[in-house]
Design an enzyme around this catalytic site. Structure first.
Site, PDB file in Angstrom:
ATOM      1  N   PRO A 107      -5.293  -4.719  -4.383  1.00 38.78           N
ATOM      2  CA  PRO A 107      -5.361  -6.088  -3.856  1.00 38.78           C
ATOM      3  C   PRO A 107      -5.050  -6.161  -2.364  1.00 38.78           C
ATOM      4  O   PRO A 107      -4.280  -5.358  -1.844  1.00 38.78           O
ATOM      5  CB  PRO A 107      -4.285  -6.834  -4.661  1.00 38.78           C
ATOM      6  CG  PRO A 107      -3.995  -5.967  -5.836  1.00 38.78           C
ATOM      7  CD  PRO A 107      -4.245  -4.570  -5.399  1.00 38.78           C
ATOM      8  N   CYS A 108      -5.652  -7.132  -1.706  1.00 39.35           N
ATOM      9  CA  CYS A 108      -5.306  -7.426  -0.315  1.00 39.35           C
ATOM     10  C   CYS A 108      -4.125  -8.384  -0.345  1.00 39.35           C
ATOM     11  O   CYS A 108      -4.240  -9.520  -0.788  1.00 39.35           O
ATOM     12  CB  CYS A 108      -6.490  -8.073   0.410  1.00 39.35           C
ATOM     13  SG  CYS A 108      -6.174  -8.423   2.153  1.00 39.35           S
TER      14      CYS A 108
END
Length: 411
Positions: A91-92
């Site tokens: 995930p960012c």
């Protein structure tokens, strides 16, 4: 070196499908792997659901051996098998860091940020090669300090003895069926033959630019991360700005540039629909009519709506028009996890064969992500859409595979 892989945040196995060029399953639902890569360990855990749909799909296709369904934060990193290549789509998140209360403990990453688990594995297992995927906004996040998060990642790799290459790739530019922009990151130990043969040159050394042809924009920027003491220093004081579409970091020095893709022949949504026609038994469940159809037309139309913020300030919220129905002579738009619902982002096509508007089928979504047909039929349709919205375009990995294999085998 051996072609051994550990897969993080494995989902339904996109990296494995891509590296081993999996096209179908056998009569027992087991993936028919046509490649050279041995997956010695994989981890998939979804904290938001009790039923582990992705994990169940993965073990159906690959078997339960060497696959973990434990929260990666809790995994004992020393127990992960040795491997040559670490892969994962993570995930960012906000990568800001802080010093611990005891300075002897060094620097702590923000809790729950999965990149720090990647770092911990690199510390414990030191794989010579790493291949990661993320959304392209990583290069310019956070909005308040553009580029800081990616700079923290690069500094982390540098401190752990890795050089790095990256590239934003839109799969739709390269004969793949979806316009999906993602950044791919390739890190490698500085003591490898590959690192020693690599120059700080985007045209000569970046592996992504060999496989996915581009024209480099004239303006190349550079940064020397050795000017920062550590990731804590970057977290507090980074000011250079966003990173561009493609780059190389060698010994803490990075150069990067924007690119223009040398676009290949389009793979269209119409081709996906035609391919799926032979498998979809009935399309009646996917037809959109009446109120739902009118709502979708509204959602996809342009809007200018006056709204009031919590502080009482009024503002105009606006949205542009989206194609309705979808353009069938183009690759599909980027699929999201809400695909198949009454949502502005869902693909709505006009099916000329049944003469009805409808959403995409799960099979069509799998084909758009370049998975084998019915790969996710181990779960409900709602979760099938979700998984494909979360997945990567496996064709990107398949196209990189031969170059990665040569790099590893040359060590």
């Amino acid at each position: 070196m051996e072609l051994t892989v550990a897969e993080l945040f494995a989902g339904v196995g996109g990296f494995r499908v891509g590296l081993n060029k999996i096209k179908e399953v056998d009569e027992n639902g087991k993936a028919i792997e046509n490649g050279f890569w041995k997956f010695v360990w994989a981890n998939q855990f979804e904290p938001s659901t009790k039923i582990q749909h992705a994990y169940d799909c993965y073990i159906k296709r690959f078997g339960v051996e060497h696959h973990s369904n434990e929260d990666i934060n809790k995994v004992n990193k020393t127990e992960i098998p040795d491997h040559t290549l670490l892969v994962g789509g993570f995930p960012c998140q906000d990568y800001s860091v802080a010093r611990s209360l005891n300075s002897e403990q060094g620097i702590e990453g923000k809790k729950g940020v999965l990149f720090w688990d990647i770092r911990d594995i690199l510390i414990e297992k030191a794989p010579p090669f790493v291949l990661l995927e993320n959304v392209d906004r990583l290069l310019k996040s956070p909005s308040t300090k553009r580029g800081r998060d990616f700079a923290i990642m690069l500094k982390t790799f540098d401190e752990l003895g890795y050089d790095v290459q990256w590239r934003v790739i839109n799969a739709g530019d390269y004969s793949m069926p979806q316009k999906r922009r993602r950044v791919f990151i390739f890190a490698y130990k500085k003591n490898t033959k590959f690192a020693n043969s690599t120059k700080l040159n985007l045209s000569l050394s970046n592996i992504f630019n060999f496989e996915f042809k581009v024209t480099l924009k004239d303006k190349t920027r550079s940064i020397d991360l050795s000017e920062y003491n550590d990731v804590f220093d970057i977290s507090n004081n980074f000011k250079e700005g966003k990173f561009l579409d493609t780059g190389i970091m060698k010994d803490g020095k990075a150069i990067f540039s924007d690119v223009e893709a040398i676009v290949e022949e389009k793979y269209t949504l119409e081709e996906i629909i035609r391919k799926a026609k032979n498998i979809n038994n009935s399309l009646n469940n996917y037809i959109v009519k009446d109120d739902k159809l009118e709502k979708l037309k509204y959602l996809k139309g342009s809007k200018r709506i006056e709204r009031v913020a919590k502080n009482g300030h009024s503002y105009i919220y606006s949205e542009g028009t989206m194609a309705f129905p979808e353009k069938l002579d183009e690759p599909a738009r980027t699929m999201l996890t809400s695909e198949g619902t009454v949502n502005r982002s869902s693909h709505i096509i006009y099916d000329t064969e049944i003469k009805e508007y409808r959403v995409l089928t799960p099979i069509e979504c799998e084909l758009i992500q370049m998975f084998p047909i019915n790969w996710t039929n181990t779960m409900t349709e709602k979760r099938r859409y979700f998984m494909m919205g979360n997945a990567l375009v496996t064709g990107i990995i398949s196209r990189l595979e031969s170059r990665l294999r040569k790099i590893v085998e040359n060590e």
